[in-house]
Write a protein that holds these residues in place. Structure first.
Motif, PDB file in Angstrom:
ATOM      1  N   ASP A  31      67.966 -38.090 -73.352  1.00 11.33           N
ATOM      2  CA  ASP A  31      68.876 -38.401 -72.247  1.00 11.33           C
ATOM      3  C   ASP A  31      68.674 -37.403 -71.116  1.00 11.33           C
ATOM      4  OD1 ASP A  31      71.083 -39.103 -70.613  1.00 11.33           O
ATOM      5  OD2 ASP A  31      72.125 -39.863 -72.383  1.00 11.33           O
ATOM      6  N   LEU A  32      68.476 -37.930 -69.903  1.00  8.91           N
ATOM      7  CA  LEU A  32      68.157 -37.059 -68.775  1.00  8.91           C
ATOM      8  C   LEU A  32      69.296 -36.981 -67.769  1.00  8.91           C
ATOM      9  CD1 LEU A  32      64.552 -38.483 -68.194  1.00  8.91           C
ATOM     10  CD2 LEU A  32      65.210 -36.595 -69.670  1.00  8.91           C
ATOM     11  N   HIS A  33      70.424 -37.587 -68.071  1.00  7.72           N
ATOM     12  CA  HIS A  33      71.555 -37.562 -67.123  1.00  7.72           C
ATOM     13  C   HIS A  33      72.261 -36.211 -67.169  1.00  7.72           C
ATOM     14  CE1 HIS A  33      70.971 -41.895 -67.795  1.00  7.72           C
ATOM     15  NE2 HIS A  33      71.472 -42.068 -66.583  1.00  7.72           N
ATOM     16  N   ASP A  34      72.520 -35.629 -66.009  1.00 15.68           N
ATOM     17  CA  ASP A  34      73.214 -34.337 -66.074  1.00 15.68           C
ATOM     18  C   ASP A  34      74.245 -34.087 -64.976  1.00 15.68           C
ATOM     19  OD1 ASP A  34      71.575 -33.916 -63.927  1.00 15.68           O
ATOM     20  OD2 ASP A  34      70.692 -32.071 -64.680  1.00 15.68           O
ATOM     21  N   ILE A  35      74.471 -35.079 -64.135  1.00 15.28           N
ATOM     22  CA  ILE A  35      75.417 -34.838 -63.038  1.00 15.28           C
ATOM     23  C   ILE A  35      76.812 -34.556 -63.590  1.00 15.28           C
ATOM     24  CG2 ILE A  35      76.493 -35.827 -60.990  1.00 15.28           C
ATOM     25  CD1 ILE A  35      73.946 -37.623 -60.752  1.00 15.28           C
ATOM     26  N   LEU A  57      78.390 -31.481 -76.079  1.00 16.92           N
ATOM     27  CA  LEU A  57      77.261 -32.418 -76.048  1.00 16.92           C
ATOM     28  C   LEU A  57      77.570 -33.539 -75.069  1.00 16.92           C
ATOM     29  CD1 LEU A  57      76.716 -32.814 -79.918  1.00 16.92           C
ATOM     30  CD2 LEU A  57      75.594 -31.185 -78.372  1.00 16.92           C
ATOM     31  N   SER A  58      76.611 -33.833 -74.206  1.00 18.62           N
ATOM     32  CA  SER A  58      76.805 -34.889 -73.218  1.00 18.62           C
ATOM     33  C   SER A  58      75.767 -35.999 -73.425  1.00 18.62           C
ATOM     34  CB  SER A  58      76.656 -34.291 -71.803  1.00 18.62           C
ATOM     35  OG  SER A  58      76.807 -35.287 -70.825  1.00 18.62           O
ATOM     36  N   ALA A  59      76.165 -37.248 -73.284  1.00 16.61           N
ATOM     37  CA  ALA A  59      75.235 -38.383 -73.346  1.00 16.61           C
ATOM     38  C   ALA A  59      75.728 -39.494 -72.437  1.00 16.61           C
ATOM     39  CB  ALA A  59      75.112 -38.907 -74.777  1.00 16.61           C
TER      40      ALA A  59
HETATM   41  C1  B12 Z   1      72.828 -41.155 -61.673  1.00 22.55           C
HETATM   42  C2  B12 Z   1      72.350 -42.085 -62.775  1.00 22.55           C
HETATM   43  C3  B12 Z   1      71.035 -41.982 -63.196  1.00 22.55           C
HETATM   44  C4  B12 Z   1      70.092 -40.941 -62.655  1.00 22.55           C
HETATM   45  C5  B12 Z   1      70.341 -39.593 -63.398  1.00 22.55           C
HETATM   46  C6  B12 Z   1      70.251 -38.399 -62.485  1.00 22.55           C
HETATM   47  C7  B12 Z   1      70.840 -37.178 -63.122  1.00 22.55           C
HETATM   48  N1  B12 Z   1      70.291 -36.054 -62.761  1.00 22.55           N
HETATM   49  O1  B12 Z   1      71.776 -37.206 -63.905  1.00 22.55           O
HETATM   50  C8  B12 Z   1      68.722 -41.596 -62.987  1.00 22.55           C
HETATM   51  C9  B12 Z   1      68.344 -42.479 -61.802  1.00 22.55           C
HETATM   52  C10 B12 Z   1      67.577 -40.655 -63.251  1.00 22.55           C
HETATM   53  C11 B12 Z   1      69.088 -42.482 -64.163  1.00 22.55           C
HETATM   54  C12 B12 Z   1      68.182 -42.925 -65.121  1.00 22.55           C
HETATM   55  C13 B12 Z   1      68.480 -43.849 -66.094  1.00 22.55           C
HETATM   56  N2  B12 Z   1      69.656 -44.501 -66.248  1.00 22.55           N
HETATM   57 CO1  B12 Z   1      71.246 -44.017 -65.299  1.00 22.55          CO
HETATM   58  N3  B12 Z   1      72.836 -43.875 -64.288  1.00 22.55           N
HETATM   59  C14 B12 Z   1      73.225 -43.053 -63.351  1.00 22.55           C
HETATM   60  C15 B12 Z   1      74.655 -43.413 -62.881  1.00 22.55           C
HETATM   61  C16 B12 Z   1      74.513 -44.154 -61.553  1.00 22.55           C
HETATM   62  C17 B12 Z   1      75.633 -42.301 -62.663  1.00 22.55           C
HETATM   63  C18 B12 Z   1      75.847 -41.353 -63.845  1.00 22.55           C
HETATM   64  C19 B12 Z   1      76.615 -40.168 -63.335  1.00 22.55           C
HETATM   65  O2  B12 Z   1      76.029 -39.207 -62.881  1.00 22.55           O
HETATM   66  N4  B12 Z   1      77.941 -40.218 -63.318  1.00 22.55           N
HETATM   67  C20 B12 Z   1      78.766 -39.231 -62.666  1.00 22.55           C
HETATM   68  C21 B12 Z   1      79.487 -38.331 -63.587  1.00 22.55           C
HETATM   69  C22 B12 Z   1      80.526 -37.538 -62.785  1.00 22.55           C
HETATM   70  O3  B12 Z   1      80.137 -39.062 -64.585  1.00 22.55           O
HETATM   71  P1  B12 Z   1      79.768 -38.886 -66.126  1.00 22.55           P
HETATM   72  O4  B12 Z   1      78.322 -38.624 -66.250  1.00 22.55           O
HETATM   73  O5  B12 Z   1      80.371 -39.966 -66.898  1.00 22.55           O
HETATM   74  O6  B12 Z   1      80.464 -37.508 -66.525  1.00 22.55           O
HETATM   75  C23 B12 Z   1      81.862 -37.316 -66.593  1.00 22.55           C
HETATM   76  C24 B12 Z   1      82.441 -37.656 -67.970  1.00 22.55           C
HETATM   77  O7  B12 Z   1      81.695 -38.603 -68.691  1.00 22.55           O
HETATM   78  C25 B12 Z   1      82.569 -36.341 -68.660  1.00 22.55           C
HETATM   79  N5  B12 Z   1      81.449 -35.786 -69.407  1.00 22.55           N
HETATM   80  C26 B12 Z   1      80.120 -35.895 -69.228  1.00 22.55           C
HETATM   81  N6  B12 Z   1      79.449 -35.152 -70.108  1.00 22.55           N
HETATM   82  C27 B12 Z   1      80.343 -34.535 -70.877  1.00 22.55           C
HETATM   83  C28 B12 Z   1      80.207 -33.639 -71.929  1.00 22.55           C
HETATM   84  C29 B12 Z   1      81.324 -33.144 -72.566  1.00 22.55           C
HETATM   85  C30 B12 Z   1      81.151 -32.192 -73.685  1.00 22.55           C
HETATM   86  C31 B12 Z   1      82.626 -33.561 -72.146  1.00 22.55           C
HETATM   87  C32 B12 Z   1      83.805 -33.066 -72.852  1.00 22.55           C
HETATM   88  C33 B12 Z   1      82.766 -34.450 -71.080  1.00 22.55           C
HETATM   89  C34 B12 Z   1      81.637 -34.928 -70.446  1.00 22.55           C
HETATM   90  O8  B12 Z   1      82.863 -35.473 -67.585  1.00 22.55           O
HETATM   91  C35 B12 Z   1      82.064 -35.822 -66.446  1.00 22.55           C
HETATM   92  C36 B12 Z   1      82.724 -35.373 -65.172  1.00 22.55           C
HETATM   93  O9  B12 Z   1      84.017 -35.892 -64.961  1.00 22.55           O
HETATM   94  C37 B12 Z   1      75.135 -44.340 -64.061  1.00 22.55           C
HETATM   95  C38 B12 Z   1      76.104 -45.418 -63.644  1.00 22.55           C
HETATM   96  C39 B12 Z   1      77.521 -45.120 -64.020  1.00 22.55           C
HETATM   97  N7  B12 Z   1      78.354 -46.067 -63.755  1.00 22.55           N
HETATM   98  O10 B12 Z   1      77.867 -44.105 -64.541  1.00 22.55           O
HETATM   99  C40 B12 Z   1      73.810 -44.892 -64.623  1.00 22.55           C
HETATM  100  C41 B12 Z   1      73.708 -45.216 -66.107  1.00 22.55           C
HETATM  101  C42 B12 Z   1      74.349 -44.117 -66.917  1.00 22.55           C
HETATM  102  N8  B12 Z   1      72.255 -45.237 -66.326  1.00 22.55           N
HETATM  103  C43 B12 Z   1      71.876 -46.189 -67.126  1.00 22.55           C
HETATM  104  C44 B12 Z   1      70.524 -46.453 -67.479  1.00 22.55           C
HETATM  105  C45 B12 Z   1      70.273 -47.707 -68.307  1.00 22.55           C
HETATM  106  C46 B12 Z   1      69.491 -45.574 -67.080  1.00 22.55           C
HETATM  107  C47 B12 Z   1      68.008 -45.730 -67.424  1.00 22.55           C
HETATM  108  C48 B12 Z   1      67.725 -46.109 -68.875  1.00 22.55           C
HETATM  109  C49 B12 Z   1      67.408 -46.731 -66.423  1.00 22.55           C
HETATM  110  C50 B12 Z   1      66.001 -47.158 -66.751  1.00 22.55           C
HETATM  111  N9  B12 Z   1      65.867 -48.401 -67.105  1.00 22.55           N
HETATM  112  O11 B12 Z   1      65.123 -46.373 -66.694  1.00 22.55           O
HETATM  113  C51 B12 Z   1      67.462 -44.319 -67.081  1.00 22.55           C
HETATM  114  C52 B12 Z   1      67.448 -43.408 -68.313  1.00 22.55           C
HETATM  115  C53 B12 Z   1      66.786 -42.089 -68.136  1.00 22.55           C
HETATM  116  C54 B12 Z   1      67.065 -41.247 -69.340  1.00 22.55           C
HETATM  117  N10 B12 Z   1      66.162 -41.230 -70.321  1.00 22.55           N
HETATM  118  O12 B12 Z   1      68.107 -40.624 -69.448  1.00 22.55           O
HETATM  119  C55 B12 Z   1      73.055 -47.002 -67.640  1.00 22.55           C
HETATM  120  C56 B12 Z   1      73.427 -46.638 -69.092  1.00 22.55           C
HETATM  121  C57 B12 Z   1      73.829 -47.844 -69.934  1.00 22.55           C
HETATM  122  C58 B12 Z   1      74.181 -47.377 -71.302  1.00 22.55           C
HETATM  123  N11 B12 Z   1      75.458 -47.087 -71.554  1.00 22.55           N
HETATM  124  O13 B12 Z   1      73.338 -47.253 -72.147  1.00 22.55           O
HETATM  125  C59 B12 Z   1      74.148 -46.669 -66.560  1.00 22.55           C
HETATM  126  C60 B12 Z   1      75.593 -46.721 -67.054  1.00 22.55           C
HETATM  127  C61 B12 Z   1      73.926 -47.689 -65.414  1.00 22.55           C
HETATM  128  C62 B12 Z   1      74.259 -49.143 -65.737  1.00 22.55           C
HETATM  129  N12 B12 Z   1      74.726 -49.830 -64.757  1.00 22.55           N
HETATM  130  O14 B12 Z   1      74.072 -49.666 -66.797  1.00 22.55           O
HETATM  131  N13 B12 Z   1      70.405 -42.782 -64.129  1.00 22.55           N
END
Ligand code: B12
Lengths: 213, 345
Positions: free
Chosen positions: A100-104, A146-148
């Motif tokens: 998993d490469l997501h880290d924002i 752990l984040s995913a």
């Molecule tokens: C940006 C993004 C990318 C970027 C990542 C850039 C980066 N440096 O992170 C890029 C373009 C590279 C990318 C790639 C891919 N992505 Co993407 N991506 C996204 C997107 C648009 C936003 C994710 C994000 O940053 N959210 C913002 C943060 C603030 O939210 P969050 O991550 O959920 O984190 C919050 C909480 O979850 C929590 N949290 C997070 N981690 C942790 C850890 C702990 C311990 C705790 C307590 C809390 C916590 O706190 C955070 C802050 O409030 C999502 C769409 C979405 N709706 O989320 C898709 C999404 C996650 N991606 C998806 C996919 C499919 C992919 C790809 C497989 C696409 C492809 N076909 O290649 C690749 C996979 C690459 C890989 N191997 O990881 C899917 C996942 C579907 C699934 N559930 O399996 C999504 C949901 C898009 C969709 N419409 O389906 N992606």
């Protein structure tokens, strides 16, 4: 905003200089104790930031600026806490799981944990169970996060916990999990100690696990 | 009507003979499970009757220090064996105006830049709708500076951000012009501006930096005679007016899980943009039943397809976690329910 203090407002605005000036002023004039500054102003300021972030009326850039202002404030009062207790509430190790490469989102969690007074070591992305185990052993954190973001990689959370258990490393630290596809039920199933749905929630979770309010 | 005409008609907001089936990316493991006879990536699109083929740009990688990789943008990557097609850099080369002044962007005219597009054109031109997927003006800027630094710079260092965006815009403007001249019918602009909660930046920040440059990119594509599909994940209700105002011909795939329901989008903007999407690829396609997939397709077509201006796809891509049988069920359901005039009760 009306009935919020100047310091709180400056934290929300993310204005480093204002926070520092105001704290210097109230300390010099003996208007507040460091404890009051921390508990009645800096922390409530950051709590409001968390609320607004959650409501999507503040955004990542603005939140980072606020966290900088908060740190600037902490730096002004930290000498009053000779045991350095302010930044030492505990140590958290965090990383995005294998494949998993997501880290924002994880980076935002790191920011909130740091402003809440935790020392955080970020292991980055695509971290294998073995790497997590090695670093837990070396760093001996209080909590491992752990984040995913992919449904397919959430299995590596379970694998990581399994390996930690096997190597008896779960005695060292609690494990929390988070990320969009992770749900509280799943967290319980795989034996995690906690779950956070967003960054403010992650702080609450760590506080609870380590016995802070 | 052939595939090309089907997609073109839908993008022109009219009803074709059937709702077109398109997909940005179909993971090889899903392809080979459904269609073992496919010999290369595009055979699948051909054999399964998808209406558009997508190709994308290519940048070379070279070894960098500590066993890492560097691409032509100067971005540093960890070698990774994950199955998906998007890579994520761990470090970028720009943190100040000084860095930017010394920075050389990759040459958009390099002969390998359009990657498989020339072959795709040779093979499918006029038969299938040819889409070239490209980044726009957000992802490279934030990767070059690092996400956090970049989003802070948007607030504190407008001059640096403007200059950085202009540099990236210039590269992409040439790249998309080249792609259309090489035979692409359409450009898909792929940068994600939002997460499930909402935009990654304030609407004011979007308006100041990204909106005008996106609009410029769209105009350049139109000038060359191409069409534009603007993709973004996340909840974009706060940005959608501006996205439509860029002049893009279609929006999507959009994310239902983030509140982007196509019927709502179409109701508000359907006279100005077509919509692409959006069968859920987070839950239904990976772990739903085939019946659930069919039901989701039927419902989506019923709500969104009448009147035209709808292209059906997953809400992001057919990633490696999608159950192949579910994807097959999705394609079959579109063929079953998607013929015009739509007649579903
Ligand atoms: C940006 C993004 C990318 C970027 C990542 C850039 C980066 N440096 O992170 C890029 C373009 C590279 C990318 C790639 C891919 N992505 Co993407 N991506 C996204 C997107 C648009 C936003 C994710 C994000 O940053 N959210 C913002 C943060 C603030 O939210 P969050 O991550 O959920 O984190 C919050 C909480 O979850 C929590 N949290 C997070 N981690 C942790 C850890 C702990 C311990 C705790 C307590 C809390 C916590 O706190 C955070 C802050 O409030 C999502 C769409 C979405 N709706 O989320 C898709 C999404 C996650 N991606 C998806 C996919 C499919 C992919 C790809 C497989 C696409 C492809 N076909 O290649 C690749 C996979 C690459 C890989 N191997 O990881 C899917 C996942 C579907 C699934 N559930 O399996 C999504 C949901 C898009 C969709 N419409 O389906 N992606």
């Amino acid at each position: 905003m009306e009935n919020k203090s100047g310091i709180i407002k400056a934290v929300i605005k993310g204005n480093v200089a204002e926070v520092q000036e105001m704290i210097d002023f109230v300390l010099d004039a003996n208007l507040m104790t460091p404890d009051e500054i921390l508990n009645n102003h800096l922390i409530p300021g950051m709590e409001e930031v968390g609320k607004r972030f959650r409501a999507n009326t503040m955004y990542v850039g603005e939140v980072i600026l606020s966290s900088r202002a908060m740190h600037a404030g902490i730096n002004r009062i930290k000498n009053y806490y000779p045991d350095n207790s302010l930044n030492k509430k505990g140590k958290v190790l965090i990383g995005t799981v294998a494949g998993d490469l997501h880290d924002i989102g994880k980076k935002i969690v790191v920011i909130f944990l740091r402003t809440a007074g935790y020392e955080v070591i970020d292991l980055g992305i695509d971290v294998s169970p073995e790497d997590f185990a090695v670093h837990v052993e070396k760093e001996r954190p209080d909590v491992l996060g752990l984040s995913a973001l992919l449904t397919t990689t959430t299995v590596w959370m379970a694998e990581t916990i399994k390996l930690l258990k096997k190597e008896k490393l779960l005695k060292i630290c609690k494990v929390i999990v988070g990320g969009d596809p992770v749900k509280p039920n799943f967290a319980r199933q795989i034996g995690a100690d906690g779950y956070g749905r967003d960054a403010p929630d992650a702080v609450r979770c760590v506080n609870r696990l380590l016995g802070y309010r | 009507m052939n595939s090309y005409e089907r997609v073109k008609t839908a993008l022109e907001l009219r009803e074709p003979d059937r709702v077109p089936i398109v997909e940005l990316y179909v993971s090889p493991n899903v392809q080979s499970a459904i269609c073992p006879e496919a010999r290369d990536y595009y055979d699948f699109f051909d054999i399964m009757g998808l209406d558009a083929v997508y190709s994308t740009y290519f940048y070379n990688f070279e070894p960098a220090e500590d066993g890492l990789l560097r691409d032509e943008w100067g971005l540093i990557y960890k070698e990774d064996d994950t199955a998906e097609f998007l890579k994520v850099p761990i470090k970028g080369p720009i943190s100040s105006m000084e860095d930017l002044k010394n920075y050389r962007p990759p040459d958009p005219d390099a002969p390998w830049r359009l990657f498989t597009l020339p072959d795709v054109v040779k093979r499918f031109k006029g038969e299938k709708y040819i889409v070239f997927h490209c980044r726009d003006v957000f992802v490279y800027p934030y990767q070059l500076m690092g996400m956090e630094n970049f989003l802070v710079a948007c607030i504190l260092e407008p001059r640096l951000v403007e200059a950085l965006l202009d540099m990236v815009l210039e590269v992409h403007e040439r790249l998309v012009r080249n792609a259309i001249r090489a035979g692409a019918d359409c450009i898909s602009l792929g940068d994600d501006y939002a997460t499930k909660m909402g935009p990654l930046m304030s609407p004011e920040t979007f308006k100041k930096y990204f909106y005008p440059r996106l609009a410029k990119l769209v105009s350049a594509i139109h000038e060359e005679g191409g069409k534009v599909i603007k993709h973004t994940d996340g909840n974009i209700w706060k940005l959608i007016d501006m996205l439509v105002d860029t002049g893009a011909d279609a929006l999507g795939p959009l994310e239902p899980d983030a509140g982007m329901f196509l019927d709502e989008v179409k109701k508000k903007y359907g006279d100005r943009v077509a919509v692409v999407g959006n069968i859920d690829c987070k839950h239904i396609l990976p772990s739903g039943t085939e019946e659930e997939v069919e039901k989701a397709v039927k419902e989506l077509i019923k709500k969104v397809s009448p009147g035209g201006g709808h292209l059906i796809s997953s809400c992001n891509s057919i990633h490696s976690g999608v159950n192949p049988l579910n994807y097959l069920a999705m394609i079959n359901a579109v063929k079953k329910y998607g013929s015009y005039p739509i007649n579903i009760d």
